[in-house]
Write a protein that holds these residues in place. Structure first.
Motif, mmCIF file in Angstrom:
data_model
loop_
_atom_site.group_PDB
_atom_site.id
_atom_site.type_symbol
_atom_site.label_atom_id
_atom_site.label_comp_id
_atom_site.label_asym_id
_atom_site.label_seq_id
_atom_site.Cartn_x
_atom_site.Cartn_y
_atom_site.Cartn_z
ATOM 1 N N ALA A 222 0.631 -1.194 -0.122
ATOM 2 C CA ALA A 222 -0.319 -0.192 -0.216
ATOM 3 C C ALA A 222 0.739 1.146 -0.036
ATOM 4 O O ALA A 222 0.251 2.220 -0.646
ATOM 5 C CB ALA A 222 -0.787 -0.022 0.816
ATOM 6 N N THR A 223 1.474 1.380 0.521
ATOM 7 C CA THR A 223 3.090 2.535 0.751
ATOM 8 C C THR A 223 3.971 2.464 0.117
ATOM 9 O O THR A 223 4.731 3.621 -0.320
ATOM 10 C CB THR A 223 3.651 2.280 2.190
ATOM 11 N N ARG A 224 3.800 2.090 -1.209
ATOM 12 C CA ARG A 224 4.288 2.295 -2.771
ATOM 13 C C ARG A 224 4.529 3.553 -3.612
ATOM 14 O O ARG A 224 5.021 4.278 -3.550
ATOM 15 C CB ARG A 224 4.823 0.860 -3.830
ATOM 16 N N ILE A 225 3.073 3.795 -2.608
ATOM 17 C CA ILE A 225 2.473 5.320 -3.495
ATOM 18 C C ILE A 225 3.340 6.706 -2.546
ATOM 19 O O ILE A 225 3.131 7.548 -3.294
ATOM 20 C CB ILE A 225 1.274 5.847 -3.085
ATOM 21 N N VAL A 226 4.036 6.603 -1.739
ATOM 22 C CA VAL A 226 4.763 7.026 -0.645
ATOM 23 C C VAL A 226 5.530 8.001 -0.885
ATOM 24 O O VAL A 226 6.765 7.060 -0.964
ATOM 25 C CB VAL A 226 4.338 7.582 0.868
ATOM 26 N N PRO A 227 6.459 8.403 -1.985
ATOM 27 C CA PRO A 227 7.041 9.449 -2.262
ATOM 28 C C PRO A 227 8.278 8.798 -1.106
ATOM 29 O O PRO A 227 8.364 9.481 0.387
ATOM 30 C CB PRO A 227 7.286 10.348 -3.199
ATOM 31 N N GLY A 228 9.412 8.409 -0.942
ATOM 32 C CA GLY A 228 10.867 8.023 0.076
ATOM 33 C C GLY A 228 10.309 7.245 1.246
ATOM 34 O O GLY A 228 11.338 6.564 1.187
ATOM 35 N N PHE A 229 9.091 6.778 1.197
ATOM 36 C CA PHE A 229 8.832 6.167 1.681
ATOM 37 C C PHE A 229 9.572 4.499 2.000
ATOM 38 O O PHE A 229 11.064 3.904 2.953
ATOM 39 C CB PHE A 229 7.277 4.852 2.193
ATOM 40 N N HIS A 230 10.003 3.372 1.230
ATOM 41 C CA HIS A 230 9.959 2.903 1.095
ATOM 42 C C HIS A 230 12.195 2.522 1.147
ATOM 43 O O HIS A 230 12.522 1.681 1.318
ATOM 44 C CB HIS A 230 10.167 1.823 -0.252
ATOM 45 N N ALA A 231 12.505 3.849 0.116
ATOM 46 C CA ALA A 231 13.916 4.449 0.376
ATOM 47 C C ALA A 231 14.303 4.139 1.677
ATOM 48 O O ALA A 231 15.538 3.849 1.857
ATOM 49 C CB ALA A 231 14.045 5.503 -0.732
ATOM 50 N N ALA A 232 13.430 5.066 2.471
ATOM 51 C CA ALA A 232 14.274 5.043 4.082
ATOM 52 C C ALA A 232 13.979 4.023 4.949
ATOM 53 O O ALA A 232 14.595 3.586 5.769
ATOM 54 C CB ALA A 232 13.071 6.035 4.412
ATOM 55 N N LEU A 233 12.744 3.261 5.022
ATOM 56 C CA LEU A 233 13.032 1.945 5.608
ATOM 57 C C LEU A 233 13.458 0.619 5.829
ATOM 58 O O LEU A 233 14.237 0.609 4.383
ATOM 59 C CB LEU A 233 10.909 1.456 5.380
ATOM 60 N N SER A 234 13.859 0.035 6.893
ATOM 61 C CA SER A 234 14.483 -1.126 6.565
ATOM 62 C C SER A 234 13.302 -2.244 7.670
ATOM 63 O O SER A 234 13.183 -1.755 8.293
ATOM 64 C CB SER A 234 15.561 -1.448 7.059
ATOM 65 N N VAL A 235 12.607 -3.638 7.197
ATOM 66 C CA VAL A 235 11.889 -4.325 7.712
ATOM 67 C C VAL A 235 12.842 -5.399 9.092
ATOM 68 O O VAL A 235 13.504 -5.721 8.658
ATOM 69 C CB VAL A 235 11.041 -4.490 6.618
ATOM 70 N N HIS A 236 11.979 -4.695 10.307
ATOM 71 C CA HIS A 236 12.427 -5.826 11.121
ATOM 72 C C HIS A 236 11.544 -6.425 11.811
ATOM 73 O O HIS A 236 9.915 -5.752 12.100
ATOM 74 C CB HIS A 236 13.215 -4.515 11.897
ATOM 75 N N LEU A 237 11.391 -7.630 12.087
ATOM 76 C CA LEU A 237 10.863 -8.548 12.798
ATOM 77 C C LEU A 237 11.079 -9.263 14.147
ATOM 78 O O LEU A 237 12.263 -9.716 13.994
ATOM 79 C CB LEU A 237 9.973 -9.367 11.689
ATOM 80 N N VAL A 238 9.880 -8.479 15.375
ATOM 81 C CA VAL A 238 10.309 -9.687 16.295
ATOM 82 C C VAL A 238 9.630 -11.126 16.322
ATOM 83 O O VAL A 238 8.556 -10.901 16.209
ATOM 84 C CB VAL A 238 9.581 -8.635 17.653
ATOM 85 N N GLU A 239 10.691 -12.129 15.689
ATOM 86 C CA GLU A 239 10.420 -13.845 15.776
ATOM 87 C C GLU A 239 10.595 -13.964 16.661
ATOM 88 O O GLU A 239 11.760 -14.092 16.324
ATOM 89 C CB GLU A 239 9.736 -13.482 14.161
ATOM 90 N N THR A 240 10.049 -15.287 17.539
ATOM 91 C CA THR A 240 10.499 -16.761 17.691
ATOM 92 C C THR A 240 10.399 -17.790 17.204
ATOM 93 O O THR A 240 11.413 -18.855 17.580
ATOM 94 C CB THR A 240 10.701 -16.690 19.910
ATOM 95 N N SER A 241 9.510 -18.230 16.375
ATOM 96 C CA SER A 241 9.249 -19.746 15.684
ATOM 97 C C SER A 241 9.297 -20.059 14.405
ATOM 98 O O SER A 241 9.869 -18.801 13.935
ATOM 99 C CB SER A 241 7.247 -18.765 15.112
ATOM 100 N N PRO A 242 10.421 -20.543 14.655
ATOM 101 C CA PRO A 242 11.438 -20.723 13.537
ATOM 102 C C PRO A 242 10.243 -21.169 12.336
ATOM 103 O O PRO A 242 10.509 -20.959 11.305
ATOM 104 C CB PRO A 242 12.075 -22.283 13.551
ATOM 105 N N VAL A 243 8.907 -21.797 12.264
ATOM 106 C CA VAL A 243 7.976 -22.016 11.492
ATOM 107 C C VAL A 243 7.058 -21.033 10.240
ATOM 108 O O VAL A 243 7.120 -20.741 9.700
ATOM 109 C CB VAL A 243 6.731 -22.938 12.015
ATOM 110 N N LEU A 244 7.119 -19.960 11.658
ATOM 111 C CA LEU A 244 6.552 -18.682 11.015
ATOM 112 C C LEU A 244 7.545 -17.976 10.494
ATOM 113 O O LEU A 244 7.263 -17.626 9.739
ATOM 114 C CB LEU A 244 6.090 -17.873 12.071
#
Length: 363
Positions: A98-120
């Motif tokens: 959805a945020t591909r339409i927002v100029p500069g947003f993707h260039a600025a972000l890095s994705v971080h996930l808090v997850e302990t399950s190896p399956v997930l």
């Protein structure tokens, strides 16, 4: 009998009854037999369904909310987009699309996930292929620099302790063994003198220490480094008493002691206490609001209409059903049971979703 149930029974025989928090931690996070460590629990074939799995509209609106927060932060050149408990990665994928339409947003972000399950983690890696997500075992590990964090149905799965008011005072609620050797609830013999909370006899007080610590940690980081967080879960706007521990299997409620490791265990979130913890740590609060009011304020009807215009009859019915389920009150939907609370650095302006402010239409 599940393998984990047998292990817990042996543990109690050796060490005595255990607290509700420890029981939940074992049932959900045991390294070999824990519920979240061994399966993908989501969807029709699993045990429960979350809002992102119901409709793409949910994640799209949350993504645009995050982009609005980023702009309110002054559009920093680098920031972490963090999700706590990201399930299959569906919410994050919809946010990013959805945020591909927002100029500069993707260039600025890095994705971080808090997850302990190896399956997930494996499911998330497949869903988010191309975005190079970084995984963390703890919330603390994911917090660095400006952060926009989202936690949907994360706090409800964190272990807590329970206490019951007896004539002589509060007693911790425990899991022990009955005369037949089966798991059973009981009370500690000694009273908890440190709990100075007035209540009627029989009242149950829940102490979500882990959730409060995480909210405090998150709020403290936002206050100092900048950013915002969105907490979405089922629970109460006002603090109160009551036993909210519940088991869930194949979309039905089950006895929390029946099948540890094979059933989900959750509790209701006390949003008043979460908000108090965040305020004490230095952030501003937005809400809490019901999920219904939040999604309507973000423009859910307009998004549903836009999708319906491009859909066939079967797809339109699915969009309508999802719309109703996301905002319907009572047992029919998630509209009033689920609450939304946002935290932000105090210098940020009001954030959308908690008043009449609507996000721009994606078309």
């Amino acid at each position: 009998m599940t393998a984990l149930k047998a292990e817990i029974i042996d543990l109690i025989r050796q060490e005595g009854p255990i607290g509700i928090g420890r029981y939940m931690a074992l049932a959900l996070g045991h390294p070999r037999h824990g519920y979240y460590m061994t399966r993908d629990p989501l969807g029709a074939e699993g045990d429960f369904t979350t809002s992102p799995e119901i409709s793409q509209m949910f994640g799209e609106l949350i993504g645009l909310w995050a982009a609005h927060a980023w702009q309110a932060m002054g559009a920093p050149a680098r920031f972490r987009l963090v999700e706590l408990g990201p399930g299959r990665g569906t919410l994050m994928a919809d946010m990013l699309r959805a945020t591909r339409i927002v100029p500069g947003f993707h260039a600025a972000l890095s994705v971080h996930l808090v997850e302990t399950s190896p399956v997930l983690r494996a499911r998330q890696a497949a869903t988010l292929k191309g975005y190079d997500p970084i995984w963390h075992d703890t919330v603390a590990g994911a917090l660095e620099g400006p952060v926009i964090a989202v936690a949907n149905e994360f706090l409800d799965a964190l272990p807590l302790d329970q206490f019951v008011m007896m004539p002589e005072g509060w007693h911790e609620r425990l899991v022990g063994l009955d005369d037949a050797g089966a798991l059973a609830f009981g009370l500690a013999a000694a009273s908890e003198d440190a709990l100075r909370i007035a209540a009627a006899a029989g009242a149950v007080f829940e102490q979500p220490a882990i959730a409060l610590d995480i909210v405090t940690q998150l709020a403290g980081h936002l206050a100092s480094a900048g950013g915002a967080a969105l907490l979405i879960d089922y629970g109460s706007i006002r603090s109160g008493f009551g036993d909210t521990l519940q088991g869930m299997k194949r979309h039905e409620f089950v006895d929390p002691l029946a099948e540890p490791g094979d059933a989900d265990l959750t509790v209701h979130v006390d949003f008043e206490r979460m908000g108090q913890a965040a305020l004490k740590a230095g952030t501003a609060l937005h809400g809490p609001a019901t999920q219904r009011d939040f999604l309507l304020a973000l423009g859910l009807p307009q998004r549903a209409q836009a999708l319906s215009l491009k859909a066939n009859a079967r797809q339109r019915d699915a969009i309508s059903d999802a719309f109703d389920r996301l905002i319907a009150p009572g047992e029919a939907g998630m509209g009033d049971l689920f609450k939304v609370l946002a935290l932000s650095q105090r210098n940020l302006p009001p954030l959308p979703g908690f008043d009449l402010h609507r996000l721009p239409d994606r078309g």
